[in-house]
Scaffold this motif. Structure first.
Motif, PDB file in Angstrom:
ATOM      1  N   LEU A   1      82.337 110.534 -14.451  1.00  0.00           N
ATOM      2  CA  LEU A   1      82.863 110.806 -13.307  1.00  0.00           C
ATOM      3  C   LEU A   1      84.093 111.945 -13.337  1.00  0.00           C
TER       4      LEU A   1
ATOM      5  N   ASN B   1      82.354 115.088 -14.185  1.00  0.00           N
ATOM      6  CA  ASN B   1      81.901 115.693 -12.765  1.00  0.00           C
ATOM      7  C   ASN B   1      82.892 116.402 -11.824  1.00  0.00           C
ATOM      8  N   VAL B   2      84.176 115.429 -11.790  1.00  0.00           N
ATOM      9  CA  VAL B   2      85.146 116.041 -10.927  1.00  0.00           C
ATOM     10  C   VAL B   2      85.422 117.459 -11.487  1.00  0.00           C
TER      11      VAL B   2
ATOM     12  N   ILE C   1      83.152 120.253 -10.841  1.00  0.00           N
ATOM     13  CA  ILE C   1      83.227 120.399  -9.537  1.00  0.00           C
ATOM     14  C   ILE C   1      84.315 121.703  -9.340  1.00  0.00           C
TER      15      ILE C   1
ATOM     16  N   LEU D   1      78.005 128.734 -12.659  1.00  0.00           N
ATOM     17  CA  LEU D   1      76.768 128.144 -13.072  1.00  0.00           C
ATOM     18  C   LEU D   1      76.946 127.092 -13.988  1.00  0.00           C
TER      19      LEU D   1
ATOM     20  N   GLU E   1      78.349 123.965 -12.746  1.00  0.00           N
ATOM     21  CA  GLU E   1      77.179 123.417 -12.205  1.00  0.00           C
ATOM     22  C   GLU E   1      76.478 122.562 -13.167  1.00  0.00           C
TER      23      GLU E   1
ATOM     24  N   GLU F   1      75.818 118.536 -13.510  1.00  0.00           N
ATOM     25  CA  GLU F   1      74.918 117.924 -13.383  1.00  0.00           C
ATOM     26  C   GLU F   1      74.650 116.864 -14.724  1.00  0.00           C
ATOM     27  N   LEU F   2      74.975 117.426 -15.720  1.00  0.00           N
ATOM     28  CA  LEU F   2      74.780 116.588 -17.005  1.00  0.00           C
ATOM     29  C   LEU F   2      75.823 115.411 -16.783  1.00  0.00           C
TER      30      LEU F   2
ATOM     31  N   GLN G   1      73.822 113.017 -14.522  1.00  0.00           N
ATOM     32  CA  GLN G   1      72.860 112.328 -15.369  1.00  0.00           C
ATOM     33  C   GLN G   1      73.482 111.202 -16.311  1.00  0.00           C
TER      34      GLN G   1
ATOM     35  N   ALA H   1      74.316 108.474 -14.436  1.00  0.00           N
ATOM     36  CA  ALA H   1      73.022 107.575 -14.364  1.00  0.00           C
ATOM     37  C   ALA H   1      72.738 106.730 -15.350  1.00  0.00           C
TER      38      ALA H   1
END
Lengths: 994, 163
Positions: free
Chosen positions: A832, A835-836, A839, A857, A860, A864-865, A868, A871
């Motif tokens: 998390l 991700n933050v 971003i 890029l 990003e 994405e990773l 993933q 998930a």
């Protein structure tokens, strides 16, 4: 005895005589006190005198009193017992000493003791007075010393005050005029005028020396205490002697402020220094003068001790003491000096010189206007010198006392010796008497108690002698009597007795004739025995019929009278009596009765034919006793004679009996011939009954034969009756034998039945045994089942263990999966954040515009990773959740399994219990069967016993049959015997007819 | 078990065409995007860091401090759908947007990431009245209807000023 001495002081002081009295004995002393006159008698008493022997010629009546008085004095032990106040030990020691020693010792002691005490007391008091005088003198000197010291210090004080007020110093005008040199000169002059100072200085208030005399002084005085004190107080100051910092000597410093007369200011301080040495020298010079100017003692030594206990003033001989500790010099005095306020004296040993000194000490008083000094002054003198007078006194006192003591002691001893001599002599005499020398006598002089004592001792000795003589005589007579008696009693013949008696009696009495006179029945008498000295008329067998004698005297002789006539012509006898006596030339006679059972047998008479004779009482007594003995001997002899006569009478009696015996024999022969036929069975014969003893026998015999006849008749009758009875019984006996054999048969039958019964019992026992086998097998099977069950239980328990272990493992698995899920959530968190960040990075990159495009890029891609991985973690979470759920299910299943296992265990347990019950039951059955088998065995045994018993019964019944047969045989024999008896009895002839 | 996601292709080249949007969940089932150029920063803060302020509209949760600057924390979900953001969560996902000079922090349910979209924006159909003013339209992507929010409209929302 000592105690008495003290309780009677009057006697002690008056004279030695009293002492002697007390020494002789307490009782005697008491008697003297009661009879005061006796003391005077005693004083006049002369001593033993050999020339005038005063042998006792006192009448016997007068002897009694002094003897009894003497008794009282001869018990010294009783006396000492009464004096219980004495210590027992001391008494015994005292008693052991001789009287002379005691008296001498006491006299010497009493006379010399007061002199010794007086001498010692006089010496003591004189010596004490001398000591006191010397001590007080020395104390006075110590006080004087203290005063002198005080004066000396005061002088310093006044001097310095004067100096300070001299115009040269305090008047500014004069000061200004006079030069420094002349000022110093004037100070030098001052020192010369007032000896003792070794330095004077004038100091300004800053402490700098302005003026100074010769001699050293310190540069700056501003720190010196007396300097400061004098400036502050504006008054003069005198210090106690102290050690100078410069010279090292003990010095007294005096300081005074110099005050400006016009302004009143202190502009200088003048100070003087005086070495104590100076004072010391003055002092001891004076002491020496004092000693030389006629003082009897040696030079006194003066000391002063300061508050620190150091010696500051010492005599010139002992200058080395200065600065020493007083403790080191006078160890005993030193402690008393501390805080001392009064004058005192003490004898002390100088530690340095090792000499005894008498030391007087006193505190030095407070010096005028000064603080307390706390010093002490001491005056010391060697004791040898101080007490020289006292030593000189001792010798004369000692010698005088000794000489006087010896003199008085000698006088006392001599006097005692003189006074005691008679007593000692008496004592010696008594001792000799005690040893048996009865001829000892004391020479007696005068009339005092000792003389009485002496004469009493003499009387006593006489009495003892006469008593002894009497005693000997009595013994002799007793011996004589015993001899005579023995000889008289040796024979039992009357004549012999009489002869021996007269012979012995004459021998004993030494008389001329001794006869025994026997009374006849008509009271005339015959002389039955005589012993006569040759030359005198024989009186034997003379019959004396003396009418004038028998009536008057026989009764008296019967009563035991003994008559002694010293002279027949003077005894008042009748003429006929004298005449009959003169027939036998009798001059004196002695008559004693011979008595037997109060009967007068005769008289024992002793005659003196040659002269008259005074019969002694002892002779009379002996004579009487001999007469009595002769009586006894005669009595015995008479008795013997009577016995002999009785025996002769008894021998005559035995002749008659032989005749009687012969007549009896004849009668017996007659009787025997009468009864001769009875021996052949003829019971009809009778004996002839005669008078006398044999008649009685014949009567008896007849009655016996009669009884025999009746007996034979009875026997005959009985024998015939027996024959008859036996014949009757024979049938019955037969029957009895038959029945016994029948009984034996029946018993054999019952034996068979019993054998059958035993067999069946044995069969029952066998069956029981089989049943027991079967039950035992069942029980064994049940036991095996039990063991198998135990195994099952063990397996189940193992299973339970395994299940529990598995559950633990599963729980661990669940915990691990929980940890995994924790990690996973952490990863999720990180993803998390990543991700933050991605971003944000891309935002930043975008903001950078075209240059940040590549970075954007990348950012990003990172984002994405991150999503993933997020998930992926979600999926992991899912999986872990699955695992957890399943583990929970497994745990549940495990729990169920465990419960089932427990249930299974319970079931197995129940089964086991049931098996146990089966086992118990089979065992009970086994026991029952066993008891049955036991019972059957017991039965079998019992039946066997019964068989045995019955066999015995059979045997017995057989025996019974036999017995019956034997009885039958016996009966037949009885019949035969009875017939024989009948024949035998038939022999007796019982009836006259047959 | 088949886990394809656990093994991603790390260096998979991706198409980088179109506008860059920030993608997030408005609430449980409403995905939305916002143009990246308005977004200054995204962050995750704990709920405790937000200080509630009284007498403010319901959509304003309070103030919070970020690098010495104070931001108003706006519950975007409540503002757009009158449904408050999930209160049970311990963390708020915050995106700080800036339109002109006005910075504003919007609290959403979850920030998903950036996404590039070719703008084939479709107009909205009527019906969703409350959300209408703040939307530019929507974009269909991977069978999802992504709401495209209008940042300017949000910043100037009357519900922020009407009090």
């Amino acid at each position: 005895m000592l105690k008495q001495l003290y309780t009677r002081p009057v006697y002690i002081t008056t004279s030695f005589i009293v002492v002697e009295q007390i020494l002789i004995g307490a009782d005697m002393a008491t008697r003297f006190k009661q009879e005061p006159t006796s003391r005077h008698k005693y004083k006049k008493a002369s001593h033993l005198n050999d020339s005038t022997r005063n042998t006792p010629q006192m009448p016997s009546s007068s002897v009694q009193h002094p003897l009894s008085g003497l008794d009282n004095h001869q018990i010294p032990t009783q006396q000492s017992n009464q004096n219980s106040v004495f210590d027992q030990l001391g008494l015994s020691f005292w008693q052991r000493l001789s009287l002379k020693t005691k008296a001498t010792t006491l006299a010497i002691t009493l006379s010399t003791l007061p002199i010794i005490v007086l001498g010692a007391t006089a010496y003591y008091i004189t010596s004490k007075t001398i000591t006191n005088n010397v001590t007080q003198q020395q104390q006075a000197r110590a006080i004087a010393l203290a005063d002198q010291f005080d004066n000396f210090i005061s002088q310093r004080y006044l001097d310095i005050q004067n100096l300070a007020q001299s115009s040269v110093l305090n008047d500014p005008t004069v000061r200004a005029v006079v030069s420094t040199q002349s000022k110093e000169l004037s100070l030098e002059q001052y020192i010369k005028n007032n000896p003792g100072y070794d330095n004077i200085a004038v100091i300004d208030p800053a402490g700098q020396v302005i003026l100074q005399t010769a001699g050293e002084g310190i540069a700056n005085y501003s720190n010196v205490d007396y300097f400061q004190q004098s400036i502050q107080t504006k008054r003069p100051v005198v210090t106690p002697p102290r050690k100078s910092l410069l010279t090292g000597e003990y010095s007294i410093y005096a300081a005074a402020p110099v005050i400006n007369t016009t302004t009143g200011e202190v502009f200088a301080v003048v100070r003087s220094r005086t070495p104590v040495q100076y004072f010391n020298e003055i002092l001891h010079a004076e002491a020496k003068n004092l000693a030389q100017s006629g003082n009897r003692f040696g030079v006194e030594e003066y000391f002063a001790v300061n508050d620190l206990g150091k010696v500051v003033v010492a005599p010139t001989e002992h200058l080395d003491y200065i600065g020493e500790d007083a403790q080191a010099v006078f160890p005993r005095v030193a402690p008393r000096l501390i805080n001392n306020t009064s004058v005192g004296s003490l004898i002390d040993r100088d530690r340095v010189e090792r000499q005894q000194y008498l030391v007087a000490y006193t505190p030095i008083q407070q010096i005028e206007s000064q603080t307390a000094l706390n010093w002490s002054a001491m005056v010391a003198l060697p004791t040898a010198q101080v007490f020289a007078a006292r030593q000189g006194l001792f010798l004369p006192f000692f010698l005088g006392t000794t000489v006087f003591t010896i003199l008085v002691g000698a006088i006392a001893a001599h006097l005692v010796n003189r006074a005691l001599r008679p007593v000692v002599n008496a004592s010696l005499a008594v001792q000799k008497l005690g040893e048996g020398n009865l001829n000892t006598r004391l020479s007696v002089q005068g009339k005092d108690e000792l003389a009485v004592l002496g004469s009493n001792i003499n009387v006593m000795a006489n009495q003892l002698q006469s008593l002894l003589r009497q005693q000997e005589e009595v013994t002799e007579q007793a011996q004589l009597f015993a001899d005579v008696t023995f000889r008289i009693r040796r024979s039992l013949n009357v004549d012999d007795i009489l002869k021996t008696a007269v012979k012995e009696v004459r021998k004993v009495l030494k008389s001329d004739r001794v006869v025994i006179y026997q009374f006849n029945s008509d009271l005339s008498g015959t002389i039955v025995a005589e012993a006569v000295a040759p030359g005198w008329t024989q009186a034997l067998s003379d019959t004396i019929d003396d009418p004038c004698f028998k009536d008057r005297h026989i009764q008296q002789y019967k009563n035991g009278r003994v008559r002694a006539i010293d002279n027949i012509h003077q005894a008042g006898l009748t003429d006929c009596h004298i005449k009959s006596l003169e027939r036998f030339e009798v001059k004196a006679n002695l008559v004693a009765p011979i008595l037997k059972d109060n009967q007068l047998l005769g008289l024992l008479i002793a005659h003196q034919c040659a002269t008259t004779r005074a019969w002694q009482q002892a002779e009379i007594d002996l004579f009487t006793q001999l007469a009595t003995q002769i009586g006894f001997a005669l009595d015995q002899a008479y008795l013997l004679e009577q016995v002999e006569k009785a025996r002769a009478v008894a021998e005559e009696a035995s002749g008659d009996q032989r005749q009687q015996k012969e007549s009896l024999q004849q009668q017996l022969i007659g009787l025997l011939s009468d009864v001769e036929q009875a021996a052949q069975g003829n019971l009809t014969v009778r004996a002839e009954v005669t008078a006398g003893e044999i008649g009685t026998v014949a009567d008896f015999f007849n009655s016996i034969i009669e009884s025999l006849r009746q007996l034979a008749t009875n026997v005959k009758t009985a024998a015939s009756q027996v024959n008859f009875a036996v014949a009757e019984n024979q049938g019955a006996m037969h029957q009895l034998a038959d029945q016994a054999s029948q009984q034996a048969e029946a018993i054999a039958h019952s034996l068979d039945s019993l054998a059958h019964m035993t067999d069946s019992i044995q069969a029952v026992a066998a069956s029981a045994h089989q049943a027991a086998e079967v039950t035992r097998t069942a029980s064994l099977t049940a036991q095996v089942g039990g063991v198998a069950m135990n195994h099952t239980v063990d397996s189940i328990l193992n299973l339970r263990q395994t299940v529990a272990t598995t559950a633990g493992k599963v729980r661990q698995l669940s915990e691990s999966s929980q940890q995994i899920s924790k990690v996973v959530s952490l990863i999720n968190q990180i993803a998390l954040q990543t991700n933050v960040l991605a971003i944000n990075a891309s935002i930043e990159a975008n903001r950078a515009g075209e240059e940040g495009r590549g970075f954007a890029l990348v950012a990003e891609e990172i984002g994405e990773l991150a999503s993933q991985s997020s998930a992926a973690t979600k999926e992991i979470e899912q999986i872990v959740e699955n695992i957890q759920r399943e583990t929970v299910e497994v745990a549940h299943a495990m729990e169920l399994g465990t419960n089932q296992v427990i249930e299974g265990t319970n079931l197995v347990e129940d089964t086991k219990k049931n098996l146990r019950k089966i086992f118990d039951g089979s065992r009970q059955i086994d026991q029952l069967v066993q008891s049955i088998s036991h019972a059957t065995i017991a039965q079998a045994q019992t039946s066997q016993q019964v068989t045995q018993l019955i066999k015995e019964i059979a045997l017995i019944s057989e025996q019974t049959a036999n017995s019956a047969r034997q009885v039958f045989g016996s009966l037949q024999e009885t019949t035969t015997v009875a017939q024989q008896l009948q024949v035998s009895v038939g022999v007796f002839k019982v009836d006259d007819e047959s | 078990m088949d886990i394809p996601i656990l093994t991603p292709q790390l260096h998979q080249p991706k198409t980088s065409v179109g506008e860059s949007y920030l993608r997030f969940q408005l609430n449980e089932d409403t995905p939305a995007v916002l143009l990246m150029k308005y977004v200054q920063e995204v962050l995750i803060i704990s709920t405790g860091r937000i200080t509630p302020i009284p007498n403010m509209p319901e959509c304003i949760l309070g103030l919070f401090n970020r690098r010495n600057r104070i931001f108003w924390a706006i519950d975007l979900a409540f503002m757009l759908t009158s449904q408050p953001v999930d209160a049970s969560s311990q963390q708020y996902h915050v995106m700080i947007i800036r339109v002109g000079e006005t910075p504003l922090s919007l609290i959403v349910r979850e920030i998903k990431g950036t996404i590039r979209l070719v703008s084939d924006l479709q107009p909205l159909e009527e019906g969703t009245a409350t959300i209408q003013p703040y939307l530019q339209g929507y974009i269909w992507q991977h069978q999802e209807k992504l709401l495209v929010l209008n940042a300017e409209a949000i910043v100037h929302s009357p519900s922020l000023y009407n009090y």
